[in-house]
Motif scaffolding. Structure first.
Motif, short mmCIF file in Angstrom:
data_model
loop_
_atom_site.label_atom_id
_atom_site.label_comp_id
_atom_site.label_asym_id
_atom_site.label_seq_id
_atom_site.Cartn_x
_atom_site.Cartn_y
_atom_site.Cartn_z
N GLU A 65 41.29 46.66 54.04
CA GLU A 65 42.40 47.05 53.91
C GLU A 65 43.47 46.46 53.18
O GLU A 65 44.36 47.23 52.81
CB GLU A 65 43.03 47.27 55.35
N VAL A 66 43.30 45.36 52.83
CA VAL A 66 44.14 44.44 52.10
C VAL A 66 43.71 44.43 50.68
O VAL A 66 44.31 44.29 49.76
CB VAL A 66 44.27 43.02 52.58
N LEU A 67 42.59 44.05 50.35
CA LEU A 67 41.93 43.88 49.41
C LEU A 67 41.77 45.35 48.34
O LEU A 67 41.69 46.25 49.13
CB LEU A 67 40.51 43.10 49.28
N GLY A 68 41.48 45.03 47.18
CA GLY A 68 41.18 46.39 46.30
C GLY A 68 42.44 47.12 45.91
O GLY A 68 43.50 46.74 46.32
N PRO A 69 42.34 48.11 45.07
CA PRO A 69 43.62 48.86 44.51
C PRO A 69 44.30 49.67 45.64
O PRO A 69 45.55 49.93 45.33
CB PRO A 69 42.75 49.71 43.54
N LYS A 70 43.72 49.78 46.76
CA LYS A 70 44.27 50.47 47.85
C LYS A 70 45.19 49.57 48.53
O LYS A 70 45.65 50.38 49.87
CB LYS A 70 43.14 51.52 48.52
N GLY A 71 45.06 48.54 48.76
CA GLY A 71 45.62 47.56 49.50
C GLY A 71 47.33 47.63 49.40
O GLY A 71 47.76 47.83 50.52
N LEU A 72 47.70 47.75 48.40
CA LEU A 72 49.20 47.92 48.30
C LEU A 72 49.98 49.22 48.82
O LEU A 72 50.73 49.08 49.72
CB LEU A 72 49.68 47.87 46.91
N GLY A 73 49.11 50.23 48.45
CA GLY A 73 49.41 51.50 49.08
C GLY A 73 49.56 51.54 50.81
O GLY A 73 50.40 51.97 51.41
N ARG A 74 48.24 51.12 51.33
CA ARG A 74 48.12 51.08 52.70
C ARG A 74 49.10 50.33 53.50
O ARG A 74 49.92 50.41 54.15
CB ARG A 74 46.92 50.18 53.00
N GLY A 99 35.17 36.45 38.30
CA GLY A 99 33.94 37.17 38.51
C GLY A 99 34.24 38.81 37.72
O GLY A 99 34.87 38.72 36.79
N LYS A 100 33.68 39.49 38.53
CA LYS A 100 33.61 40.90 38.04
C LYS A 100 35.10 41.68 38.36
O LYS A 100 35.50 42.66 37.76
CB LYS A 100 32.79 41.84 38.51
N ILE A 101 35.62 40.98 39.25
CA ILE A 101 37.15 41.74 39.67
C ILE A 101 38.17 40.92 39.06
O ILE A 101 38.45 39.81 39.24
CB ILE A 101 37.25 41.54 41.25
N PRO A 102 38.88 41.56 37.93
CA PRO A 102 40.18 40.76 37.43
C PRO A 102 41.38 40.81 38.04
O PRO A 102 41.49 41.47 39.29
CB PRO A 102 40.54 41.69 36.22
N TYR A 103 41.95 39.66 38.04
CA TYR A 103 43.55 39.49 38.69
C TYR A 103 44.57 40.62 38.32
O TYR A 103 44.71 40.69 37.10
CB TYR A 103 44.01 38.00 38.56
N GLN A 104 45.13 41.18 39.26
CA GLN A 104 46.07 42.15 38.86
C GLN A 104 47.25 41.90 39.73
O GLN A 104 47.03 41.46 40.98
CB GLN A 104 45.43 43.73 39.08
N ASP A 105 48.53 42.40 39.09
CA ASP A 105 49.96 42.18 39.96
C ASP A 105 49.78 42.84 41.20
O ASP A 105 50.47 42.80 42.22
CB ASP A 105 50.90 42.56 39.02
N ASP A 106 49.15 44.08 41.12
CA ASP A 106 49.24 45.13 42.45
C ASP A 106 47.93 44.87 43.36
O ASP A 106 47.82 45.87 44.57
CB ASP A 106 49.44 46.53 41.98
N THR A 107 47.40 43.85 43.41
CA THR A 107 46.35 43.68 44.42
C THR A 107 46.18 42.22 44.92
O THR A 107 46.39 41.07 43.96
CB THR A 107 44.86 44.04 43.62
N ILE A 108 45.59 42.22 46.00
CA ILE A 108 45.19 40.62 46.40
C ILE A 108 43.79 40.39 46.09
O ILE A 108 42.92 41.22 46.16
CB ILE A 108 45.15 40.56 47.92
N HIS A 109 43.38 39.48 45.17
CA HIS A 109 42.00 38.97 44.72
C HIS A 109 41.35 38.40 45.99
O HIS A 109 41.90 37.71 46.60
CB HIS A 109 42.28 38.13 43.47
N PRO A 110 39.96 38.93 45.88
CA PRO A 110 39.06 38.08 47.04
C PRO A 110 39.08 36.46 46.83
O PRO A 110 38.91 35.90 48.05
CB PRO A 110 37.73 38.50 46.48
N ASN A 111 39.40 36.03 45.68
CA ASN A 111 39.48 34.56 45.46
C ASN A 111 40.62 33.82 46.42
O ASN A 111 40.51 32.84 46.92
CB ASN A 111 39.50 34.09 43.98
#
Length: 443
Positions: free
Chosen positions: A387-396, A168-180
């Protein structure tokens, strides 16, 4: 000498000479007459003799050429004797395609459309050609073993394996958990069986890869918080999702936790990875049930005895860790700085396997009896999906694990000490006591 009456020698009668030829010709004419009558009777039924033919010029096969009379007779006889004349019409799936769509076997002509053998129709559905357009109830999908398809002989079902979800509109990234990944775990909870996961293997591989990359990034961050954590690959940190059902009455193949049951991805970090005698950090990803924690879960009797001895003799150490401000705010619902309330909150976190009475060797009136009853020494909290998803999940998650570092360090110093001398420990304890007294006087 008188010649006897009769035929001259060497001369046969006229009837005797013609008998073999005559019989042969008569037999030939009889066979031809019977065959022509049979062909005429079959190819031109009385009921349809007067009907106009709907097809006067049949399209013949380019590979076979037969006599029209004999081919008509043979095809009609075969149609009358066959019991599978209309089997393709009742099929519910795709049949193997014929060699030619409009040609009839042997170029046979039919007087009307009613006499023409029916053919199976190809059914196309969403998801690609060859997939049945049918809504079936759960447990009766065609890809499950033992499900009846209702196919006639010679027919096949083509099932297109589902592809992995689009990002979808959210790409897969190493430092995030994807909604899929969260969506897949939710689907697995509803379909907790091996057949379903085998068909949806693409989604599983994609979600597993997404979690692996997140674990690698989290390992790098955690190593900065706790220097005792080594750099290990995800396979040494992750827990498998499969259950061991060899000696269990529950055949559920994948791990579920709590009630209502849910499936999850999880990993643990310690000095030896997810296994070993050391206290560890723990992270769990699940739809609405994500979790962050740390400590010792159901330790063996020897380290448990060491912990109880430490609590009994030097309870101020663990109490100092439990009243730490950030720990109380994030894990104890913001309770005030009070040792009794902190101990009560900590005991509530570990009440699941706690003893109902005093442990062996201790009295009921021990001032630290609530801590001595415990068999788990853990601290943790649930996380929302936001709190888990998105770019702030890893920092949290990294911040929460960093708050637990003093607690994990204390547990490891008891069950697996680094060889520090007892004199140094006593000196450090005296310094800590003096700091506590000074802090109380200022308050």
């Amino acid at each position: 000498m008188a010649r006897p009456r009769g035929r001259p020698p060497g001369q046969l009668s006229k009837s005797a000479k013609s008998t073999p030829v005559k019989r042969k010709s008569e037999a030939s004419s009889d066979v031809t007459t019977r065959q022509s009558k049979r062909v005429k009777t079959i190819s031109t039924p009385p009921s349809t003799a007067t009907k106009p033919r709907s097809r006067t010029t049949p399209k013949k096969s380019q590979f076979f050429e037969k006599d029209s009379a004999s081919s008509e007779a043979e095809s009609e006889i075969a149609k009358e004797e066959s019991g599978y004349e209309d089997e393709d019409a009742s099929a519910s799936a795709v049949s193997s395609p014929p060699s030619s769509e409009d040609e009839d076997e042997g170029g046979t002509e039919y007087d009307s459309e009613d006499e023409r053998p029916k053919r199976g129709r190809q059914t196309k559905a969403k998801g690609g050609p060859g997939v049945m357009a049918r809504i079936v109830e759960k447990g009766k999908e065609l890809w499950r073993a033992g499900v009846k398809t209702g196919l006639a002989p010679g027919e096949q079902v083509f099932i297109k394996l589902p592809k992995a979800r689009e990002p979808g509109k959210i790409p897969y990234q190493d430092d995030t958990i994807h909604p899929n990944t969260i969506l897949f775990l939710g689907d697995l909870k509803q379909n907790n069986d091996r057949e379903w996961l085998k068909v949806h293997d693409a989604d599983f591989r994609q979600s597993e890869k997404d979690f692996d990359s997140f674990v690698e990034k989290l390992t790098e961050n955690l190593m900065e918080k706790d220097g005792t954590i080594p750099e290990l690959p995800p396979k040494d940190l992750k827990f498998r999702i499969y259950r061991d059902v060899r000696f269990s009455k529950d055949p559920t193949p994948y791990k579920v936790c709590s009630y209502p049951p849910y499936t999850h991805f999880s990993a643990a970090w310690s000095r030896t990875g997810r296994k070993g005698p050391y206290a560890a950090y723990y992270v769990q990803i699940a739809p609405g049930r994500s979790f962050v924690g740390g400590g010792l879960w159901q330790p063996d009797s020897a380290p448990l005895a060491l912990l109880r001895q430490e609590v009994d003799q030097k309870s101020h150490k663990i109490k100092k860790v439990l009243v730490e401000p950030r720990l109380r705010k994030e894990f104890f619902n913001g309770i005030p700085k009070d040792e009794k309330k902190a101990v009560k909150a900590f005991a509530s976190h570990n009440k699941e396997n706690a003893l109902k009475s005093k442990p062996t060797g201790y009295t009921v009136d021990n001032p630290n009896i609530e801590l001595l009853k415990l068999r788990n020494y853990t601290i943790g909290r649930k996380l929302k999906d936001e709190e888990v998803l998105g770019p702030k999940g890893l920092g949290r998650i990294t911040d929460l694990l960093g708050i637990l570092t003093p607690f994990v360090t204390f547990l490891n110093s008891v069950v697996m000490p680094d060889g520090e001398s007892s004199d140094d420990e006593e000196a450090q304890d005296q310094v800590d006591d003096q700091d506590d007294e000074a802090h109380d006087e200022e308050a």
